[in-house]
Design a protein around this motif. Structure first.
Motif, PDB file in Angstrom:
ATOM      1  N   TYR A 366       6.211  -3.151   3.009  1.00  0.00           N
ATOM      2  CA  TYR A 366       4.916  -2.743   2.445  1.00  0.00           C
ATOM      3  C   TYR A 366       3.824  -2.781   3.509  1.00  0.00           C
ATOM      4  O   TYR A 366       2.957  -1.900   3.563  1.00  0.00           O
ATOM      5  N   GLU A 390      11.650   4.824  -2.924  1.00  0.00           N
ATOM      6  CA  GLU A 390      10.679   3.744  -2.956  1.00  0.00           C
ATOM      7  C   GLU A 390      10.776   2.887  -1.690  1.00  0.00           C
ATOM      8  O   GLU A 390      11.769   2.929  -0.967  1.00  0.00           O
ATOM      9  N   PRO A 393      11.653  -3.412   0.453  1.00  0.00           N
ATOM     10  CA  PRO A 393      10.744  -4.541   0.677  1.00  0.00           C
ATOM     11  C   PRO A 393      11.196  -5.534   1.736  1.00  0.00           C
ATOM     12  O   PRO A 393      10.360  -6.214   2.332  1.00  0.00           O
ATOM     13  N   PRO A 398       5.540  -6.951  -3.110  1.00  0.00           N
ATOM     14  CA  PRO A 398       4.741  -5.724  -3.221  1.00  0.00           C
ATOM     15  C   PRO A 398       3.254  -5.962  -2.954  1.00  0.00           C
ATOM     16  O   PRO A 398       2.729  -7.054  -3.186  1.00  0.00           O
ATOM     17  N   ASP A 403       2.689   2.312  -1.935  1.00  0.00           N
ATOM     18  CA  ASP A 403       3.989   2.841  -2.319  1.00  0.00           C
ATOM     19  C   ASP A 403       4.315   4.036  -1.424  1.00  0.00           C
ATOM     20  O   ASP A 403       3.533   4.391  -0.535  1.00  0.00           O
TER      21      ASP A 403
END
Length: 458
Positions: A366, A390, A393, A398, A403
């Motif tokens: 992120y 997506e 991570p 998050p 995103d």
């Protein structure tokens, strides 16, 4: 190192696995923990390591419960809440980071330490492939699987040199004592650790200050970092073009081939070097690897052979389908920074001119997505089509508002879309691809056998 036993917390990481293998080869008792079972951990178990996949301290073998004879090594990717790591810390064991153990190895050998925000794994692997075929061989601790050997470790009882991937994450490379250092690039990265570009560049300057007297720094031309060298440390520049003390000339492309002449200091010329992985981005890496190898005593013929026979590091521009006879092309590349992504796509355009290039790019972290979204968008715009799952991570939680669409909304490619990772295979079944690239440091590589089969069936 006084301990005869080693316990690795995070044993299945690519950078930890080579240390597991190294100490197994030296006759040490080795055990460890990792979060998940993988083909790599299965290989380590088959080679003699005891590895568990639950962080229950009760699973630690009895012979690794004595602080007097057990050294504990961990990777920063393992959280402080890990119960096995807490057991060792609270029990009076010596607990060190992986980088510290690599540092101890460089103290007892001549370390060829290769650093950079991108290019270091391939350059390391090329250097290892050159030097392993010299009479003395080499020791090498690689950040990827060298496809020539099927391992991320190369061992020699005769060589005084160790090739080591110098990772800047968490300032790990400050634990090393290089004899020869290479800096391939210093594009800002890991700003969750460094905060800003200035401190990132400072870390590379500190790394250069660790080179031993009598050693050398081989640095790509045009970098922003400022070397801080001890007296007697030689400084060389290099590039894959016509600039630098070491550089490439007479670059020639053929059908699936790439060759060049290496030019070095004092009139050195090595003609007709053919790259075993013939893509443009590997010219830079090959020049750096050749320079480091020659300074370590390799002959021109050993350089030519090592680069020509180099099969690549796994996940570094790995070609699954080569598109010969008009079929589809499938290429996987670990490119996970904007400059890497752009260079990878441009290299494929030169290799397959005139073909439509589609990219599946899964952002890694992120924080990296947040910090470099505009740069990623510009890099991905080099492709004709962009598909984005997506964010992967890894070690992070998050971040609100961050995103994949943060990147995709600014991509200028003719076609672009979001697609959840779980839906990718169905998406691919309904598309026609000429050249498909999977890019990023996530785990898309696990899907490649299925992707390859779908493309072959189509």
């Amino acid at each position: 190192m006084k301990q005869s036993n080693l316990y690795f917390v995070g044993a299945g990481g690519i950078g930890m696995a080579n240390l597991v293998r190294y100490f197994l080869s030296k006759g040490n008792k080795v055990a460890g923990y990792d979060r998940t079972s993988t083909p790599l951990t299965s290989s380590l178990i088959a080679e003699g390591a005891e590895i568990v996949f639950d962080d229950d301290p009760a699973l630690i073998p009895e012979q690794f419960r004595n602080p007097e004879n057990t050294l504990v090594v961990y990777t920063p990717a393992v959280g402080n809440d890990n119960r096995i790591l807490s057991y060792f810390r609270e029990g009076g064991f010596e607990v060190i980071k992986r980088a510290r153990l690599l540092g101890l190895i460089t103290l007892n050998s001549k370390g060829i330490c290769i650093a950079g925000s991108h290019g270091k794994t391939t350059t390391c692997s090329m250097t290892a492939n050159i030097l392993r075929n010299t009479p003395e061989g080499v020791n090498a601790f690689l950040g990827g699987i060298l496809r020539n050997t099927g391992s991320n470790l190369v061992i020699s009882e005769r060589s005084e040199y160790s090739v080591i991937e110098a990772d800047e994450y968490d300032r790990s490379f400050h634990q090393l004592s290089p004899y020869i250092a290479v800096v391939t690039s210093c594009d800002p990265d890991h700003l969750d650790i460094y905060g800003d570009e200035e401190h990132y560049l400072e870390a590379f300057s500190i790394f250069s200050s660790l080179i031993r007297e009598g050693g050398a720094l081989i640095m790509h031309t045009g970098l922003k970092m400022k070397p801080d060298l001890k007296p007697g440390v030689r400084l060389y520049t290099y590039s894959g073009s016509s600039e630098g003390d070491w550089h490439a000339e007479d670059i020639r492309y053929g059908v699936g081939t790439l060759s060049f002449t290496l030019v070095g200091p004092e009139g050195l010329r090595i003609e007709d070097i053919s790259l075993g992985v013939p893509v443009e981005i590997n010219i830079d890496n090959a020049v750096a690897a050749a320079a480091a190898s020659i300074l370590a005593g390799a002959t021109p013929e050993e350089v030519r052979r090592g680069l020509g026979e180099f099969k690549g590091a796994r996940r570094r521009f790995e070609i699954y389908l080569d598109g010969k006879e008009g079929g589809p092309v499938l290429i996987d590349d670990y490119a996970h920074s904007p400059n890497e992504v752009a260079a990878s796509v441009r290299s494929v355009r030169k290799l397959y001119p005139g073909r439509k290039i589609s990219v599946i790019f899964q952002p890694h972290l992120y924080t990296r997505t947040r910090d470099f979204a505009p740069e990623f968008a510009r890099a991905l715009s080099e492709a004709d089509e962009v598909i984005m799952p997506e964010i992967y991570p890894a070690r992070e939680l998050p971040i609100p508002g961050v995103d994949s669409n943060l990147i995709l909304k600014d991509v200028k490619s003719e076609k672009k879309c979001l697609c959840d990772r779980k839906d990718l295979l169905d998406f691919i079944k309904n598309c026609n691809f000429e050249v498909l690239m999977t890019l990023g440091a996530a785990d898309l590589d696990r899907m490649l056998p299925d992707i390859k089969q779908i493309l072959l069936e189509k």
